[in-house]
Design an enzyme around this catalytic site. Structure first.
Site, PDB file in Angstrom:
ATOM      1  N   GLU A  86      94.625 110.699  63.122  1.00 20.80           N
ATOM      2  CA  GLU A  86      93.839 109.738  63.893  1.00 20.80           C
ATOM      3  C   GLU A  86      94.077 108.280  63.500  1.00 20.80           C
ATOM      4  O   GLU A  86      94.024 107.393  64.354  1.00 20.80           O
ATOM      5  CB  GLU A  86      92.343 110.054  63.762  1.00 20.80           C
ATOM      6  CG  GLU A  86      91.925 111.409  64.316  1.00 20.80           C
ATOM      7  CD  GLU A  86      92.084 111.503  65.829  1.00 20.80           C
ATOM      8  OE1 GLU A  86      92.282 110.458  66.480  1.00 20.80           O
ATOM      9  OE2 GLU A  86      92.041 112.626  66.363  1.00 20.80           O
ATOM     10  N   SER A 365      91.980 136.334 105.765  1.00 17.42           N
ATOM     11  CA  SER A 365      91.659 135.876 107.114  1.00 17.42           C
ATOM     12  C   SER A 365      90.471 134.940 107.201  1.00 17.42           C
ATOM     13  O   SER A 365      90.188 134.414 108.277  1.00 17.42           O
ATOM     14  CB  SER A 365      91.410 137.088 108.026  1.00 17.42           C
ATOM     15  OG  SER A 365      92.618 137.770 108.263  1.00 17.42           O
TER      16      SER A 365
END
Length: 705
Positions: A86, A365
């Site tokens: 970091e 469908s």
């Protein structure tokens, strides 16, 4: 010449001085508006309270999984891992790192990727005071962040700052703070962890979901190894320690996650979407931001949906592995009032996979109304529900590949209403071909459904070549799309959160994004036809006596190769069990609610057949009966339409309709073997090669009901 150079130098110097003064003034002004540093704010990791639509508290996220660590209890190995990945100059700078800032600027100018220049101090300030949303990354916010980072270094020691950070970060799976994660993941305190385990923890905060060792072990390993590489680079570990750590499996020491939730299990999937939406809107971590989040969930409806899924009171399921995913929306405003993406969810899983929002299964469908027929009506290619369509031998446009109906039969000329009611594939493909892929794609986009490229096979399927979840259909997307039929043509983006109260007492109210997706006449004509699906067509099982509603069934299809595999592994054949499908769906709606239901198995090669094909409609029927009580008002026909017999007509489009009827009748005589030679379609802006459509339609719906 010297005089000119002198004037020039003075001018440049003056500009620099003025810029410094201006910059300093702006910095001072923004710094004066920055919040005051507070140890309580830095140290506390506040949980967030989640409320339902009636403002009843339903979850307290964070309070169940919090355990702080003191400075003297942090192992040096974790300190080394955190600063390595970091902020490796953490112990040298005083809150900001000018070298890191210049390095990130150079990187961003010379690379396609971006790199941040924030120190660990600045990251802590972000977590404690600011949103990380892209929209909030302003100069004002950045200058205030720098100011507070400088003040942080003046008021607290490096050890205290690092402790604040280690206690503050979110670590995934409901854990915040690294000590909490250590005990949750490994069943040990931080001081008992190995170097690779500490490296894993140090790497998680950047993206907790992405680097989750349980669900994303490959990405978690890559991130851990990056941390180890940085530790070795900065000489915190030896070459031998580095190699040993690299060879350690990411699962080393991981224990089974134990359930530790502060909410009923039936809220899990819904809260997953709440967490995501809060982060999208604010950039904040809901587990540590101390928010009050007001959602649109109807608690009673959510619980009832859970009971439909997980008891035998309402629906008979074939086995415990059978899965259901559904979304219920209020069609008037886009509020998602209930959503559940799994049956029989394991107790040790929190915020797990939510199938209700995934687009990896085929909606068959149920796509026909929104891909084929509604775009045809919207563009006045068809102008009546009585439009005649020919259900005869036909071929995928621009190919020699024949299209089949689900029953392998042809019924000849029929109205569009009948084609929808009986879910005929060939009339659906004809409708898409007549409208054109571009117009259909634009229509779908207005309903929140997009594809990398729309194919003719999408006339009867939601299948897409992309694995990206932004493409294709899900129960969430289908409920929202059909809701536009229900409310007169307005599309609302599905919404879970309507208000957030922030930790400083400020609040923000949200409304669902909306747009007009179609004309009122289009929406009403579609609803009128989709009613017949429930009264006389393929969806009669979803009918509720006395209730005005409309909807559509959808069944996906197996390829011949998949059917052979199923026969070999399960001993099933179409001839002895009837229709088999990987997915069975139903989407329905009333003037108040829309609901989309997917059913199937996690392994799509486990087929749905027999009574299992009825479950999607059964789940819908039971839920809609609960929501409506079995009675509601009907839709009102808008201006611009008139009814003749059982059909609707656009008032000003009779001539258009007659013209299209004549041209369709004439051209349809070529829909036999000769038509396979026709490779042009002037209605379409996109063309498909035979190989493209062949590859794509094999994975789509042949069943089509």
């Amino acid at each position: 010449m010297k005089k000119i150079l002198g004037y020039f130098s003075i001018t440049i110097l003056s500009i620099i001085i003025l810029a410094v003064i201006a910059g300093g003034s702006i910095f001072a002004f923004y710094a004066s508006q920055a919040p005051e540093l507070s140890q309580e704010k830095l140290q506390a990791t506040s949980s967030s309270l989640i409320y339902d639509k009636d403002q009843n508290l339903i979850a307290d996220l964070g309070t169940e999984k919090r355990e702080l660590v003191t400075s003297d209890s942090i192992p040096i190995g974790l300190v080394n891992a955190v600063v390595s990945i970091e902020d490796h100059r953490f112990f040298q700078h005083r809150g900001i790192d000018i070298y890191r800032i210049l390095g990130s600027i150079w990187h961003n100018l010379t690379n396609d990727t971006t790199q941040g220049g924030s120190t660990l101090d600045q990251q802590l300030i972000k977590l404690a005071y600011f949103s990380t949303a892209e929209s909030d990354r302003t100069i004002k916010r950045k200058l205030q962040e720098i100011w507070l980072a400088l003040q942080l270094e003046r008021q607290f020691t490096k050890e205290e700052i690092l402790t604040f950070y280690i206690n503050k970060v979110y670590m995934g799976n409901g854990n915040y703070g690294m000590r909490t994660a250590s005990k949750s993941y490994f069943g040990k305190d931080l001081t008992e962890l190995s170097i690779p385990q500490l490296a894993l923890l140090a790497g998680i905060p950047q993206a907790p979901s992405q680097y989750d060792p349980y669900t994303q072990p490959e990405l978690a390993t890559k991130r851990r190894d990056t941390v180890l590489s940085q530790m070795y680079r900065h000489k915190y570990i030896s070459k031998e320690e580095y190699n040993t750590a690299l060879s350690t499996p990411i699962t080393d020491g991981l224990q089974t996650l134990k359930p530790a939730t502060s909410f009923p299990k039936y809220f899990d999937n819904y809260l997953t979407e709440v967490i995501s939406e809060v982060h999208e809107k604010t950039g904040l971590d809901i587990f540590s931001a101390g928010l009050k989040v007001y959602t649109n969930v109807d608690s009673a409806a959510q619980e009832h949906l859970h009971d439909i899924y997980n008891t035998d009171t309402y629906v008979a399921y074939p086995d415990e592995e059978f899965q259901v995913a559904s979304t219920v929306m209020d069609v008037t405003n886009g509020h998602v009032i209930a959503q559940l993406g799994v049956r029989n969810q394991q107790e040790d899983i929190t915020f797990g996979t939510n199938q209700a929002v995934l687009t990896d299964r085929d909606w068959g469908s149920t796509m026909k109304p929104i891909t084929d027929f509604a775009p045809a009506l919207e563009n006045e290619v068809y102008t009546s529900t009585a439009q005649n369509l020919n259900d005869s031998i036909y071929y995928w446009p621009n190919t020699k590949t024949q299209i089949y109906n689900w029953d392998r039969q042809y019924y000849g000329w029929m109205t569009m209403q009948t084609a929808i009611m009986q879910s005929r594939n060939i009339p659906a493909v004809r409708a898409l071909e007549a409208t054109g892929l571009k117009k259909a794609s634009d229509f779908l986009a207005g309903l929140g459904i997009t594809y990398p490229e729309l194919y003719y096979s999408n006339a009867i399927s939601s299948s897409t070549s992309s694995n990206d979840q932004q493409y294709g259909a899900s129960s969430e997307k289908m409920a929202a799309a059909y809701a536009a039929f229900a409310n007169g043509g307005i599309y609302y983006e599905p919404q879970y959160v309507n208000k957030i109260v922030f930790s400083d007492g400020s609040n923000k109210t949200y409304e669902a994004k909306s747009n007009r997706a179609m004309k009122e006449t289009t929406a009403y004509m579609m609803t009128d036809m989709l009613k017949t699906v429930l009264y006389y067509g393929t969806g009669t099982r979803a009918q509720i006596y006395g209730l005005n509603q409309a909807g559509k069934t959808g069944t996906s299809n197996y390829t011949d190769e998949e059917l052979a595999t199923i026969n070999e592994t399960l001993g099933l054949n179409n001839w002895n069990v009837g229709l088999m499908a990987p997915d069975e769906n139903f989407v329905g709606y009333t003037p108040q609610y829309s609901m989309a239901v997917w059913t199937g198995y996690k392994n799509r090669l486990t087929p749905v057949y027999g009574s299992g094909l009825d479950i999607a409609t059964d789940v819908y029927r039971e839920m809609m009966t609960y929501l409506t009580g079995g009675y509601n008002e009907d839709w009102t026909m808008p201006d611009g339409l008139y009814r003749s017999g059982n059909y609707l007509y656009l008032s000003n489009a009779t001539q258009n309709y007659n013209y299209y009827y004549e041209t369709t009748t004439a051209s349809s005589t070529t829909s036999s073997t000769e038509q396979s030679e026709n490779t042009s379609n002037p209605e379409s802006s996109l063309q498909e090669s035979t190989s493209q459509i062949q590859n794509h339609f094999e994975a789509t719906t042949e069943n089509g009901n």
